[in-house]
Design a protein around this motif. Structure first.
Motif, mmCIF file in Angstrom:
data_model
loop_
_atom_site.group_PDB
_atom_site.id
_atom_site.type_symbol
_atom_site.label_atom_id
_atom_site.label_comp_id
_atom_site.label_asym_id
_atom_site.label_seq_id
_atom_site.Cartn_x
_atom_site.Cartn_y
_atom_site.Cartn_z
ATOM 1 N N GLY A 160 45.961 36.267 21.868
ATOM 2 C CA GLY A 160 47.029 35.279 21.992
ATOM 3 C C GLY A 160 46.636 34.173 22.943
ATOM 4 N N GLY A 161 47.341 33.036 22.825
ATOM 5 C CA GLY A 161 47.144 31.928 23.741
ATOM 6 C C GLY A 161 47.807 32.208 25.080
ATOM 7 N N LEU A 162 47.809 31.189 25.929
ATOM 8 C CA LEU A 162 48.351 31.330 27.280
ATOM 9 C C LEU A 162 49.700 30.628 27.390
ATOM 10 C CD1 LEU A 162 45.154 31.568 27.565
ATOM 11 C CD2 LEU A 162 45.475 30.767 29.903
ATOM 12 N N SER A 163 50.636 31.263 28.074
ATOM 13 C CA SER A 163 51.878 30.615 28.471
ATOM 14 C C SER A 163 51.758 30.002 29.857
ATOM 15 C CB SER A 163 53.038 31.618 28.477
ATOM 16 O OG SER A 163 53.247 32.167 27.207
ATOM 17 N N VAL A 164 50.965 30.669 30.708
ATOM 18 C CA VAL A 164 50.786 30.236 32.100
ATOM 19 C C VAL A 164 49.329 30.432 32.492
ATOM 20 C CG1 VAL A 164 51.418 30.629 34.518
ATOM 21 C CG2 VAL A 164 53.149 30.904 32.734
ATOM 22 N N LEU A 165 48.791 29.470 33.219
ATOM 23 C CA LEU A 165 47.503 29.631 33.891
ATOM 24 C C LEU A 165 47.734 29.346 35.370
ATOM 25 C CD1 LEU A 165 44.457 30.127 33.844
ATOM 26 C CD2 LEU A 165 44.148 27.678 33.459
ATOM 27 N N LEU A 166 47.445 30.347 36.208
ATOM 28 C CA LEU A 166 47.676 30.234 37.646
ATOM 29 C C LEU A 166 46.356 30.429 38.372
ATOM 30 C CD1 LEU A 166 49.736 29.946 39.947
ATOM 31 C CD2 LEU A 166 49.976 32.446 39.912
ATOM 32 N N ASP A 167 45.993 29.433 39.176
ATOM 33 C CA ASP A 167 44.687 29.394 39.825
ATOM 34 C C ASP A 167 44.915 29.061 41.295
ATOM 35 O OD1 ASP A 167 42.122 28.656 40.729
ATOM 36 O OD2 ASP A 167 41.564 27.814 38.800
ATOM 37 N N GLY A 168 44.404 29.909 42.207
ATOM 38 C CA GLY A 168 44.609 29.637 43.610
ATOM 39 C C GLY A 168 43.674 30.435 44.499
ATOM 40 N N THR A 169 43.857 30.249 45.803
ATOM 41 C CA THR A 169 43.022 30.901 46.802
ATOM 42 C C THR A 169 43.892 31.426 47.934
ATOM 43 O OG1 THR A 169 41.169 29.427 46.307
ATOM 44 C CG2 THR A 169 41.095 30.593 48.400
ATOM 45 N N ALA A 170 43.569 32.640 48.376
ATOM 46 C CA ALA A 170 44.211 33.236 49.547
ATOM 47 C C ALA A 170 43.182 33.337 50.660
ATOM 48 C CB ALA A 170 44.761 34.616 49.199
ATOM 49 N N THR A 171 43.601 32.999 51.892
ATOM 50 C CA THR A 171 42.676 32.969 53.024
ATOM 51 C C THR A 171 43.267 33.750 54.196
ATOM 52 O OG1 THR A 171 41.876 30.781 52.362
ATOM 53 C CG2 THR A 171 41.415 31.477 54.618
ATOM 54 N N LYS A 172 42.388 34.536 54.838
ATOM 55 C CA LYS A 172 42.804 35.267 56.042
ATOM 56 C C LYS A 172 41.569 35.550 56.890
ATOM 57 C CE LYS A 172 45.241 39.465 57.543
ATOM 58 N NZ LYS A 172 45.892 40.718 57.086
ATOM 59 N N GLY A 173 41.609 35.102 58.160
ATOM 60 C CA GLY A 173 40.521 35.398 59.084
ATOM 61 C C GLY A 173 39.157 34.974 58.602
ATOM 62 N N GLY A 174 39.069 33.845 57.941
ATOM 63 C CA GLY A 174 37.787 33.358 57.460
ATOM 64 C C GLY A 174 37.355 33.931 56.127
ATOM 65 N N THR A 175 38.166 34.802 55.536
ATOM 66 C CA THR A 175 37.867 35.377 54.226
ATOM 67 C C THR A 175 38.685 34.677 53.151
ATOM 68 O OG1 THR A 175 37.363 37.551 55.160
ATOM 69 C CG2 THR A 175 37.948 37.473 52.810
ATOM 70 N N ASP A 176 38.018 34.244 52.096
ATOM 71 C CA ASP A 176 38.689 33.614 50.953
ATOM 72 C C ASP A 176 38.635 34.542 49.749
ATOM 73 O OD1 ASP A 176 39.167 31.321 52.417
ATOM 74 O OD2 ASP A 176 37.438 30.239 51.623
ATOM 75 N N LYS A 177 39.764 34.636 49.056
ATOM 76 C CA LYS A 177 39.834 35.369 47.801
ATOM 77 C C LYS A 177 40.442 34.450 46.748
ATOM 78 C CE LYS A 177 38.432 39.447 49.357
ATOM 79 N NZ LYS A 177 37.199 40.119 48.890
ATOM 80 N N HIS A 178 39.708 34.234 45.678
ATOM 81 C CA HIS A 178 40.161 33.349 44.609
ATOM 82 C C HIS A 178 40.728 34.178 43.466
ATOM 83 C CE1 HIS A 178 39.593 30.784 40.958
ATOM 84 N NE2 HIS A 178 40.160 29.902 41.758
ATOM 85 N N PHE A 179 41.679 33.598 42.719
ATOM 86 C CA PHE A 179 42.228 34.245 41.531
ATOM 87 C C PHE A 179 42.505 33.174 40.486
ATOM 88 C CE2 PHE A 179 45.491 33.434 44.680
ATOM 89 C CZ PHE A 179 46.447 32.718 43.983
ATOM 90 N N ALA A 180 42.287 33.512 39.228
ATOM 91 C CA ALA A 180 42.616 32.632 38.100
ATOM 92 C C ALA A 180 43.148 33.543 37.004
ATOM 93 C CB ALA A 180 41.396 31.853 37.632
ATOM 94 N N TRP A 181 44.468 33.596 36.897
ATOM 95 C CA TRP A 181 45.116 34.579 36.031
ATOM 96 C C TRP A 181 45.788 33.892 34.852
ATOM 97 C CZ3 TRP A 181 47.874 37.052 40.819
ATOM 98 C CH2 TRP A 181 46.929 37.785 41.557
ATOM 99 N N ALA A 182 45.563 34.453 33.678
ATOM 100 C CA ALA A 182 46.176 33.958 32.442
ATOM 101 C C ALA A 182 47.281 34.918 32.020
ATOM 102 C CB ALA A 182 45.120 33.860 31.344
ATOM 103 N N TYR A 183 48.436 34.355 31.715
ATOM 104 C CA TYR A 183 49.560 35.161 31.224
ATOM 105 C C TYR A 183 49.750 34.854 29.749
ATOM 106 C CZ TYR A 183 54.165 37.288 30.837
ATOM 107 O OH TYR A 183 55.229 38.067 30.448
ATOM 108 N N ARG A 184 49.663 35.891 28.898
ATOM 109 C CA ARG A 184 49.604 35.694 27.450
ATOM 110 C C ARG A 184 50.854 36.160 26.708
ATOM 111 N NH1 ARG A 184 44.504 34.167 26.174
ATOM 112 N NH2 ARG A 184 42.924 34.544 27.786
ATOM 113 N N ASN A 185 51.880 36.585 27.402
ATOM 114 C CA ASN A 185 53.117 36.956 26.707
ATOM 115 C C ASN A 185 53.996 35.739 26.461
ATOM 116 O OD1 ASN A 185 53.008 39.695 26.088
ATOM 117 N ND2 ASN A 185 53.647 40.321 28.133
ATOM 118 N N ARG A 186 54.841 35.848 25.452
ATOM 119 C CA ARG A 186 55.887 34.867 25.156
ATOM 120 C C ARG A 186 57.221 35.463 25.585
ATOM 121 N NH1 ARG A 186 58.713 34.402 20.009
ATOM 122 N NH2 ARG A 186 57.146 35.768 19.092
ATOM 123 N N ILE A 187 58.025 34.693 26.304
ATOM 124 C CA ILE A 187 59.293 35.207 26.830
ATOM 125 C C ILE A 187 60.429 34.300 26.395
ATOM 126 C CG2 ILE A 187 60.606 35.871 28.868
ATOM 127 C CD1 ILE A 187 58.019 36.242 30.366
#
Length: 313
Positions: A160-187
């Protein structure tokens, strides 16, 4: 849109001259003679219901979670629309059959759909993958739309295609964690209510010949809630960061699927998981992503969830 009747034929809605010529040609070709007038639409003139989208301030500005991570969002594309006005005391005149792809990191109100209706109406709106004709919001490109249209798969939607694409970064104490999540349900969000003075109220009054505006709001904070409700539930990222097993700095949904809810559940975190949800990915994908879209700012709706299984066109 709602035109006066022709003086020649009071029962007909007004038809432009070139359309009358085409209609006469069509009747000749078909060998049919029109012997009576088309009926006039006797319904009262409708009101205009503008459905707009607006993003919460903390998504636009970034925020800190309750466990000390700083969240920033780089991209948030949302495909939303197919709005309709429903209810026994609501008369609807149109049903916009299209979605609009929005850059949900853009401040201010953005148009989704315009619905013509009158009476006491309830909003029905859909989060779904766009098609080739879906409208584009400000700053959104055809390439963005094509990205959301491109079929893919995950543990919840086989294709299926995407309803939402969410891309961001979380930072704590000099550590970065990236995420790029696709949501494929229809609501489908229906029977929506929101709080007024602490009380849930549903529906809105749309008056003939007047314009009313109603909002849906976008919340990139929703996937990081530690409870399903309320909207101001605690936010956390520590369990997401710990899920990055290969320590490559990228937190994926597949990695969240390897985190057991039983291992991280406490009295005030994840304790409201629905039966059958076994992993952090289940909690986020099935429970929290649908809350990324809300009626007004704090509203609740009845949800029907389907895979984005419509063929892209």
């Amino acid at each position: 849109m709602f035109q006066r009747a022709s003086r020649v034929c009071p029962g007909w809605m007004y038809i432009r001259p070139w359309r009358r010529v085409g209609l006469r040609l069509l009747t000749v070709v078909a060998g049919v003679q029109i012997t009576s007038c088309l009926p006039t639409d006797t319904r009262p003139e409708p009101g205009t219901l503008n459905v707009v989208g607006e993003t919460e301030a903390r998504t636009l500005e970034g925020f800190s979670t309750d466990d000390g991570w700083t969240m920033r969002f780089e991209r948030m594309l949302v495909s939303v629309g197919h709005s309709s006005a429903e209810g026994d005391d609501c008369t609807s005149y149109n049903d916009p059959d299209y979605a609009r792809v929005l850059d949900a990191l853009r401040p201010g109100q953005q148009k989704i759909n315009t619905v013509f209706c009158q009476g006491f109406c309830e909003l029905d709106i859909e989060l779904s993958s766009p098609n080739a004709e879906s409208a584009l919001g400000a700053g959104v490109t055809a390439a963005d739309r094509d990205l959301l249209r491109t079929p893919g798969k995950d543990a919840y939607v086989p294709e299926g295609g995407l309803s939402v694409l969410l891309d961001g970064t979380a930072t704590k104490g000099g550590t970065d964690k990236h995420f790029a999540w696709a949501y494929r349900n229809r609501i489908d969000y229906s029977v929506c209510q929101h709080y007024e003075n602490g009380v849930l109220v549903g529906g809105l009054r749309v008056v003939a010949k007047q314009t009313t505006t109603t909002r849906v709001t976008f919340h990139a904070s929703a996937p990081f809630q530690q409870q399903l409700e309320p909207k101001d539930a605690m936010l956390g990222f520590e369990h997401f960061a710990a899920a990055d097993a290969d320590q490559d700095g990228e937190v994926t949904l597949d990695e969240l699927a390897r985190v057991s809810l039983g291992d991280i559940e406490t009295q005030d975190r994840f304790a409201d998981a629905k039966p059958g949800w076994a992993t952090l990915a289940d909690y986020v994908y099935l429970g929290l992503f649908p809350k990324l879209v809300r009626y007004e700012d704090d509203g609740v709706c009845e949800l029907e969830v389907f895979p984005n299984d419509r063929a892209p066109r």
